[in-house]
Design a protein around this motif. Sequence first.
Motif, PDB file in Angstrom:
ATOM      1  N   THR A  98     -22.559   0.421   0.003  1.00 32.64           N
ATOM      2  CA  THR A  98     -22.139  -0.641  -0.914  1.00 32.64           C
ATOM      3  C   THR A  98     -20.650  -0.892  -0.784  1.00 32.64           C
ATOM      4  N   LEU A  99     -19.877   0.174  -0.695  1.00 35.06           N
ATOM      5  CA  LEU A  99     -18.428   0.019  -0.537  1.00 35.06           C
ATOM      6  C   LEU A  99     -18.109  -0.786   0.711  1.00 35.06           C
ATOM      7  N   GLY A 100     -18.776  -0.454   1.821  1.00 32.50           N
ATOM      8  CA  GLY A 100     -18.528  -1.191   3.047  1.00 32.50           C
ATOM      9  C   GLY A 100     -18.861  -2.665   2.915  1.00 32.50           C
ATOM     10  N   ALA A 101     -19.980  -2.976   2.238  1.00 33.32           N
ATOM     11  CA  ALA A 101     -20.368  -4.377   2.051  1.00 33.32           C
ATOM     12  C   ALA A 101     -19.368  -5.110   1.156  1.00 33.32           C
ATOM     13  N   MET A 102     -18.841  -4.438   0.144  1.00 38.19           N
ATOM     14  CA  MET A 102     -17.837  -5.052  -0.724  1.00 38.19           C
ATOM     15  C   MET A 102     -16.550  -5.340   0.050  1.00 38.19           C
ATOM     16  N   LEU A 103     -16.132  -4.401   0.883  1.00 39.04           N
ATOM     17  CA  LEU A 103     -14.886  -4.568   1.627  1.00 39.04           C
ATOM     18  C   LEU A 103     -14.986  -5.658   2.685  1.00 39.04           C
ATOM     19  N   LEU A 134     -19.320   9.347   4.002  1.00 36.35           N
ATOM     20  CA  LEU A 134     -18.246   8.364   4.126  1.00 36.35           C
ATOM     21  C   LEU A 134     -17.532   8.622   5.448  1.00 36.35           C
ATOM     22  N   ARG A 135     -17.521   7.637   6.311  1.00 38.23           N
ATOM     23  CA  ARG A 135     -16.959   7.836   7.637  1.00 38.23           C
ATOM     24  C   ARG A 135     -15.467   7.484   7.649  1.00 38.23           C
ATOM     25  N   ASP A 136     -14.764   8.046   8.648  1.00 37.97           N
ATOM     26  CA  ASP A 136     -13.322   7.835   8.739  1.00 37.97           C
ATOM     27  C   ASP A 136     -12.974   6.352   8.841  1.00 37.97           C
ATOM     28  N   GLU A 137     -13.774   5.594   9.596  1.00 33.95           N
ATOM     29  CA  GLU A 137     -13.510   4.160   9.765  1.00 33.95           C
ATOM     30  C   GLU A 137     -13.648   3.429   8.440  1.00 33.95           C
ATOM     31  N   ALA A 138     -14.616   3.845   7.615  1.00 36.39           N
ATOM     32  CA  ALA A 138     -14.779   3.210   6.302  1.00 36.39           C
ATOM     33  C   ALA A 138     -13.567   3.488   5.425  1.00 36.39           C
ATOM     34  N   TYR A 139     -13.036   4.703   5.502  1.00 35.57           N
ATOM     35  CA  TYR A 139     -11.825   4.998   4.725  1.00 35.57           C
ATOM     36  C   TYR A 139     -10.664   4.126   5.181  1.00 35.57           C
ATOM     37  N   ARG A 140     -10.505   3.958   6.482  1.00 34.39           N
ATOM     38  CA  ARG A 140      -9.410   3.133   6.990  1.00 34.39           C
ATOM     39  C   ARG A 140      -9.503   1.709   6.461  1.00 34.39           C
ATOM     40  N   ARG A 141     -10.697   1.143   6.458  1.00 34.16           N
ATOM     41  CA  ARG A 141     -10.853  -0.226   5.946  1.00 34.16           C
ATOM     42  C   ARG A 141     -10.619  -0.290   4.447  1.00 34.16           C
ATOM     43  N   PHE A 142     -11.048   0.760   3.728  1.00 34.42           N
ATOM     44  CA  PHE A 142     -10.764   0.817   2.288  1.00 34.42           C
ATOM     45  C   PHE A 142      -9.265   0.772   2.048  1.00 34.42           C
ATOM     46  N   ARG A 143      -8.528   1.555   2.805  1.00 34.00           N
ATOM     47  CA  ARG A 143      -7.085   1.615   2.592  1.00 34.00           C
ATOM     48  C   ARG A 143      -6.396   0.314   2.975  1.00 34.00           C
ATOM     49  N   GLU A 144      -6.948  -0.441   3.919  1.00 35.64           N
ATOM     50  CA  GLU A 144      -6.375  -1.733   4.292  1.00 35.64           C
ATOM     51  C   GLU A 144      -6.515  -2.747   3.169  1.00 35.64           C
ATOM     52  N   ARG A 145      -7.582  -2.633   2.372  1.00 29.51           N
ATOM     53  CA  ARG A 145      -7.866  -3.638   1.359  1.00 29.51           C
ATOM     54  C   ARG A 145      -7.356  -3.257  -0.039  1.00 29.51           C
ATOM     55  N   TRP A 146      -7.522  -2.012  -0.425  1.00 26.06           N
ATOM     56  CA  TRP A 146      -7.268  -1.632  -1.813  1.00 26.06           C
ATOM     57  C   TRP A 146      -6.251  -0.504  -1.911  1.00 26.06           C
ATOM     58  N   ARG A 147      -5.490  -0.500  -3.013  1.00 24.79           N
ATOM     59  CA  ARG A 147      -4.497   0.538  -3.279  1.00 24.79           C
ATOM     60  C   ARG A 147      -5.032   1.598  -4.231  1.00 24.79           C
ATOM     61  N   ALA A 148      -6.278   1.530  -4.589  1.00 27.20           N
ATOM     62  CA  ALA A 148      -6.854   2.494  -5.522  1.00 27.20           C
ATOM     63  C   ALA A 148      -6.891   3.889  -4.905  1.00 27.20           C
ATOM     64  N   ARG A 149      -6.944   4.887  -5.760  1.00 21.90           N
ATOM     65  CA  ARG A 149      -7.165   6.257  -5.308  1.00 21.90           C
ATOM     66  C   ARG A 149      -8.659   6.426  -5.047  1.00 21.90           C
ATOM     67  N   LEU A 150      -8.993   7.000  -3.908  1.00 23.58           N
ATOM     68  CA  LEU A 150     -10.396   7.162  -3.519  1.00 23.58           C
ATOM     69  C   LEU A 150     -10.806   8.616  -3.694  1.00 23.58           C
ATOM     70  N   TYR A 151     -11.997   8.814  -4.251  1.00 19.16           N
ATOM     71  CA  TYR A 151     -12.573  10.140  -4.440  1.00 19.16           C
ATOM     72  C   TYR A 151     -13.897  10.176  -3.685  1.00 19.16           C
ATOM     73  N   GLN A 181      -2.128   7.622   1.815  1.00 17.81           N
ATOM     74  CA  GLN A 181      -2.780   8.169   3.000  1.00 17.81           C
ATOM     75  C   GLN A 181      -3.435   7.042   3.779  1.00 17.81           C
ATOM     76  N   ALA A 182      -2.780   6.601   4.856  1.00 19.33           N
ATOM     77  CA  ALA A 182      -3.302   5.473   5.636  1.00 19.33           C
ATOM     78  C   ALA A 182      -4.579   5.845   6.366  1.00 19.33           C
ATOM     79  N   THR A 183      -4.632   7.055   6.890  1.00 24.06           N
ATOM     80  CA  THR A 183      -5.838   7.539   7.559  1.00 24.06           C
ATOM     81  C   THR A 183      -6.131   8.945   7.055  1.00 24.06           C
TER      82      THR A 183
END
Length: 610
Positions: free
Chosen positions: A323-328, A350-367, A388-390
């Motif tokens: 769902t996170l990936g589809a939202m991003l 949660l894959r590393d690439e998904a985290y990278r895209r999350f960080r490109e879009r949002w400034r929220a803290r991810l858990y 943390q960019a990556t």
Amino acid sequence: MVTSRPSSPPSVPSGDVAGGRTDLAQRGTDADAFASGRVDPLVGRSLTALVADATRRTPDATAVVDLADRAAQGAVTLTYLDLERRAEALAASLRAVGVGPEVTVGVCLPRSAAQVVALLGVLRAGGAFVPLDVSWPARRISAVADEARISAVVAGTAGAPPELSAGAGFVPLLRLDPAGRLATAGTSARPVPGDAPSSLADPSSAGDPHAAGDSYSTVDMENLAYVIYTSGSTGTPKGVMIRHQAICNRLHWQVDLLGLTGDDTVLHKAPLSIDISINEVFLPLVAGARIVIAPPGAETDPGTLLAIVHAHAVTFCYVGPATLGAMLERPDAEEAGRSLRHVWCGGEVLRDEAYRRFRERWRARLYHGYGPAEATIGVSCRVFDPDQATARVSIGRPNPNTQIRVLDADYNPVPLGAAGELFISGLPLARGYLNDPRRTADQFVPDPFSSVPGSRMYATGDLGRFRTDGEIEFLGRADNQVKFRGFRVELEEIENVLCGQPGIRHAAVVVVPGEAGDGEAGDDELRAYCVRAGTGGPPNLRAVLAGQLPAHMVPDTFVDVAELPLTAAGKIDRRALAAPAPPPQPPQEQQPPQEQQPQPTTIPAGGGTR
């Protein structure tokens, strides 16, 4: 690889590891360095009491905003005082029919303000709620209600009451209107009488919820708070019993971790039959924050979820990686997610690439959290700060008062970096499966690492390993190992290789029945569904994977899709992917030919309700 489980663990585990026999004491020392979370004090107040504390602090603050589309009533908004009063009215009626500690009550309501009132009302009566998902078939509702031996049912005013089996007898039925007001009462399993039985309490007699005094203070912290049913491998659902102590300690820890306050807004989108919904409801209520309730069906629609986050300035939400990936992927994601301070992700890898895209879009803290229903929602988490960019994604370390061990099939600790099954022990552990001692004994096994008599650990069926930095890598389900053309294949391994290719955003691999022609069954095939970043990615994935995987692990077919189908829990719907395509319809006269749909139904890129 975990292939079988002994009937009970040996009292002194021993075994071999790669490179020769390893001393158990040294093995245990290495594992114990990372196995335990910190020790926090036990919370001394029940779940209901914690919500009452928040009500005393800010009685007029908004507690619930229900966004369900109700043409007649419109949206429903409740303050904390409204919520407590309506919950206490329901609790008074439940007490009148015998509900108290260790008594189960079915809650059969769609996601709504009334559902929140029902959950709190059952707890205020001292009972334990049992979700009866309105989307379930009638037979499953009846089976779960029977198995849980519910003493009452809370349902809505619309539609027929849930049908229970004849063996259940006359079970009291209490109905709530969409705003959570007690409407009518009667008995389920039979037509509901027009008049409420005289034995039920008058809602108007409930008065001030705090004057009901200590109705919830009679609950012991070891009493049941709820029983949530999960799918069983035998086809019979299993009722996981969660205590007040376990859920209250989790919520207290999480409020502190997030710094959640009355200024926060939390999105509630999960179906009640999924345990994360309990967190979505009670975490904000304990913190004095506001719940925004997504309408039924929105949980599978990333566009609708983003619109709600934007319109209501949501600061915290739970989402699965799919769902996170589809939202991003949505073009409005960056703007829509500006209000988010915290995003909690779990349920799948949660894959590393998904985290990278999350960080490109949002400034929220991810858990990134992990945990089965049998261990009170979650037992570990990794916190990723916005700077943390990556990151190399993991599921973190054990939560407070929790132990996680990585063991082999003989309950031996495996060396650091080696894969094994995850076993959980400590405070979050469920009491077991309701009315099912055999399956409880199968999954909740004696803990040979504890000095406390009677200690148990839960065998998760999940695979993982400890890294040398003490964090845990989740490697997938042991039962996602499939037998394919004589080989045992880990589907997640293929998916990991696919997602490691440039331009591949998401991937899912399934085994689908093959066809030999003329409708005859053929050999099964391995099929990979891929979501690409635009037109990116290798043009010939088969050749790329052939260079990295054994031949039997290279998919036979690769299918590009806009998005992967999701379940109501926000996970990839593998059953939908593996389902055979419908047979083509013969053309009809004077009708234009129908466009064939060889791919499974997916969520449209522009959003849409299920």
